[in-house]
Design a protein around this motif. Structure first.
Motif, PDB file in Angstrom:
ATOM      1  N   GLU A  14      28.770   1.852  37.919  1.00  0.00           N
ATOM      2  CA  GLU A  14      27.792   2.904  38.263  1.00  0.00           C
ATOM      3  C   GLU A  14      28.492   4.072  38.953  1.00  0.00           C
ATOM      4  N   ASN A  15      27.769   5.183  39.004  1.00  0.00           N
ATOM      5  CA  ASN A  15      28.286   6.369  39.693  1.00  0.00           C
ATOM      6  C   ASN A  15      27.661   6.470  41.083  1.00  0.00           C
ATOM      7  N   LEU A  16      28.322   7.178  41.974  1.00  0.00           N
ATOM      8  CA  LEU A  16      27.748   7.393  43.297  1.00  0.00           C
ATOM      9  C   LEU A  16      28.191   8.742  43.843  1.00  0.00           C
ATOM     10  N   THR A  17      27.361   9.283  44.719  1.00  0.00           N
ATOM     11  CA  THR A  17      27.683  10.554  45.373  1.00  0.00           C
ATOM     12  C   THR A  17      27.421  10.427  46.869  1.00  0.00           C
ATOM     13  N   VAL A  18      28.361  10.908  47.645  1.00  0.00           N
ATOM     14  CA  VAL A  18      28.240  10.948  49.105  1.00  0.00           C
ATOM     15  C   VAL A  18      28.197  12.413  49.527  1.00  0.00           C
ATOM     16  N   TYR A  19      27.299  12.722  50.446  1.00  0.00           N
ATOM     17  CA  TYR A  19      27.113  14.102  50.874  1.00  0.00           C
ATOM     18  C   TYR A  19      27.508  14.290  52.335  1.00  0.00           C
ATOM     19  N   CYS A  20      27.995  15.493  52.608  1.00  0.00           N
ATOM     20  CA  CYS A  20      28.424  15.846  53.952  1.00  0.00           C
ATOM     21  C   CYS A  20      27.891  17.255  54.218  1.00  0.00           C
ATOM     22  N   ASN A  21      27.016  17.395  55.206  1.00  0.00           N
ATOM     23  CA  ASN A  21      26.356  18.686  55.438  1.00  0.00           C
ATOM     24  C   ASN A  21      26.460  19.125  56.887  1.00  0.00           C
ATOM     25  N   SER A  22      26.539  20.437  57.057  1.00  0.00           N
ATOM     26  CA  SER A  22      26.615  20.992  58.404  1.00  0.00           C
ATOM     27  C   SER A  22      25.973  22.371  58.427  1.00  0.00           C
ATOM     28  N   SER A  23      25.588  22.812  59.596  1.00  0.00           N
ATOM     29  CA  SER A  23      25.116  24.178  59.763  1.00  0.00           C
ATOM     30  C   SER A  23      26.271  25.101  60.151  1.00  0.00           C
ATOM     31  N   SER A  24      27.448  24.520  60.363  1.00  0.00           N
ATOM     32  CA  SER A  24      28.617  25.294  60.768  1.00  0.00           C
ATOM     33  C   SER A  24      29.561  25.491  59.590  1.00  0.00           C
ATOM     34  N   VAL A  25      30.309  26.564  59.649  1.00  0.00           N
ATOM     35  CA  VAL A  25      31.327  26.849  58.640  1.00  0.00           C
ATOM     36  C   VAL A  25      32.643  26.205  59.065  1.00  0.00           C
ATOM     37  N   PHE A  26      33.306  25.577  58.135  1.00  0.00           N
ATOM     38  CA  PHE A  26      34.596  24.953  58.416  1.00  0.00           C
ATOM     39  C   PHE A  26      35.711  25.653  57.653  1.00  0.00           C
ATOM     40  N   SER A  27      36.880  25.689  58.257  1.00  0.00           N
ATOM     41  CA  SER A  27      38.054  26.242  57.584  1.00  0.00           C
ATOM     42  C   SER A  27      38.507  25.305  56.467  1.00  0.00           C
ATOM     43  N   SER A  28      38.386  24.037  56.690  1.00  0.00           N
ATOM     44  CA  SER A  28      38.737  23.043  55.672  1.00  0.00           C
ATOM     45  C   SER A  28      37.917  21.792  55.907  1.00  0.00           C
ATOM     46  N   LEU A  29      37.839  20.999  54.873  1.00  0.00           N
ATOM     47  CA  LEU A  29      37.112  19.752  54.988  1.00  0.00           C
ATOM     48  C   LEU A  29      37.945  18.665  54.331  1.00  0.00           C
ATOM     49  N   ARG A  47      31.152  26.945  52.583  1.00  0.00           N
ATOM     50  CA  ARG A  47      32.068  26.088  53.370  1.00  0.00           C
ATOM     51  C   ARG A  47      31.339  25.380  54.502  1.00  0.00           C
ATOM     52  N   LYS A  48      30.078  24.976  54.225  1.00  0.00           N
ATOM     53  CA  LYS A  48      29.321  24.225  55.217  1.00  0.00           C
ATOM     54  C   LYS A  48      29.037  22.804  54.750  1.00  0.00           C
ATOM     55  N   ASP A  49      29.274  22.528  53.482  1.00  0.00           N
ATOM     56  CA  ASP A  49      28.933  21.217  52.969  1.00  0.00           C
ATOM     57  C   ASP A  49      29.929  20.790  51.909  1.00  0.00           C
ATOM     58  N   SER A  50      29.918  19.502  51.637  1.00  0.00           N
ATOM     59  CA  SER A  50      30.839  18.955  50.658  1.00  0.00           C
ATOM     60  C   SER A  50      30.236  17.695  50.055  1.00  0.00           C
ATOM     61  N   SER A  51      30.734  17.337  48.890  1.00  0.00           N
ATOM     62  CA  SER A  51      30.288  16.094  48.269  1.00  0.00           C
ATOM     63  C   SER A  51      31.465  15.371  47.656  1.00  0.00           C
ATOM     64  N   LEU A  52      31.307  14.070  47.576  1.00  0.00           N
ATOM     65  CA  LEU A  52      32.283  13.196  46.929  1.00  0.00           C
ATOM     66  C   LEU A  52      31.531  12.410  45.860  1.00  0.00           C
ATOM     67  N   HIS A  53      31.975  12.513  44.630  1.00  0.00           N
ATOM     68  CA  HIS A  53      31.341  11.805  43.523  1.00  0.00           C
ATOM     69  C   HIS A  53      32.352  10.839  42.922  1.00  0.00           C
ATOM     70  N   ARG A  77      29.303   3.781  54.174  1.00  0.00           N
ATOM     71  CA  ARG A  77      29.896   2.493  53.804  1.00  0.00           C
ATOM     72  C   ARG A  77      29.496   2.195  52.368  1.00  0.00           C
ATOM     73  N   VAL A  78      30.487   2.082  51.486  1.00  0.00           N
ATOM     74  CA  VAL A  78      30.247   1.862  50.057  1.00  0.00           C
ATOM     75  C   VAL A  78      30.672   0.447  49.695  1.00  0.00           C
ATOM     76  N   LEU A  79      29.780  -0.235  49.009  1.00  0.00           N
ATOM     77  CA  LEU A  79      30.072  -1.580  48.514  1.00  0.00           C
ATOM     78  C   LEU A  79      29.871  -1.575  47.002  1.00  0.00           C
ATOM     79  N   VAL A  80      30.916  -1.854  46.276  1.00  0.00           N
ATOM     80  CA  VAL A  80      30.838  -1.923  44.821  1.00  0.00           C
ATOM     81  C   VAL A  80      30.960  -3.376  44.412  1.00  0.00           C
ATOM     82  N   LYS A  81      29.878  -3.890  43.857  1.00  0.00           N
ATOM     83  CA  LYS A  81      29.834  -5.319  43.508  1.00  0.00           C
ATOM     84  C   LYS A  81      30.296  -5.514  42.076  1.00  0.00           C
ATOM     85  N   PRO A  82      31.114  -6.539  41.867  1.00  0.00           N
ATOM     86  CA  PRO A  82      31.611  -6.774  40.491  1.00  0.00           C
ATOM     87  C   PRO A  82      30.517  -7.324  39.587  1.00  0.00           C
TER      88      PRO A  82
END
Lengths: 113, 112
Positions: free
Chosen positions: B17-32, B69-75, B107-112
């Motif tokens: 299966e696919n999954l997406t994790v989100y990271c959000n902020s009201s602040s601007v970051f130089s890098s994430l 530059r306030k949010d990011s995602s990992l897919h 916390r991600v758990l991928v079951k076989p």
């Protein structure tokens, strides 16, 4: 990246004692930090270890409890003083390289009984 | 005070299966930065994103930095049991001395 080592890797300490954790990097780095990660939680920044001057502590952390040394650009120590069970945690050092990429040491797992 | 909100806190999926994790902020970051931590291990840096709108791919992992530059995602595509772990996002501001502000972790758990 950098090779970062920490000593000890783990320790079990008595309440009221102190433990000094060492962090060694294989190259000179300007920026070095100390973090704490309590069980099941994310990382919390304790302080910035400044070379040749006093560390800069984050809110909630004080020098008397967590004295830090940074004698040169490859080495730092963090002491956890007068320990209590609440100090049981993983302590990690990190360094900043290149474009601000931050790398972590393997951590020191501390248990206070 | 910068605050990074990470969601979800926990994700349990089947292998493939696919999954997406989100990271959000009201602040601007130089890098994430995204890290993965396996049980009993330290955090390993996966990627650093710097430019707004930037997309980086690392095999089955795709990272995106928001335009502002306030949010990011990992897919993760076609997740495998080896992807199991704690995923942490962390934002840095160069003006603040590159100190990292961490999200709460997923916390991600991928079951076989």
């Amino acid at each position: 990246s950098a090779v970062i080592s920490q000593k000890p890797s783990r320790d079990i300490c008595q309440r009221g004692t102190s433990l000094t954790i060492q962090c060694q990097v294989d190259s000179q780095v300007t920026m070095m930090f100390w973090y704490r990660q309590q069980p099941g939680q994310s990382l919390t920044l304790i302080a910035t270890a400044n070379q040749g001057s006093e560390a800069t502590y984050e809110s909630g952390f004080v020098i008397d409890k967590f004295p830090i040394s940074r004698p040169n650009l490859t080495f730092s120590t963090l002491t956890v003083s007068n320990m209590s069970p609440e100090d049981s945690s993983i302590y990690l050092c990190s360094v900043v390289l290149g474009r601000g990429e931050q790398y972590f040491g393997p951590g020191t797992r501390l248990t206070v009984t | 005070t910068q605050l990074l909100e990470q969601s979800p806190q926990f994700l349990s999926i089947q292998e493939g299966e696919n999954l997406t994790v989100y990271c959000n902020s009201s602040s601007v970051f130089s890098s994430l930065q995204w890290y993965r931590q396996e049980p009993g291990e330290s955090s390993v840096l996966l990627v650093t994103v710097v430019t707004g709108g930037e997309v980086k791919k690392l095999k089955r992992l795709t990272f995106q930095f928001g335009d502002a530059r306030k949010d990011s995602s990992l897919h993760i595509t076609a997740a495998q049991p080896g992807d199991t772990g704690l995923y942490l996002c962390a934002g840095a501001r160069w003006a603040a001395g590159n100190k990292l502000t961490f999200g709460g972790g997923t916390r991600v758990l991928v079951k076989p």
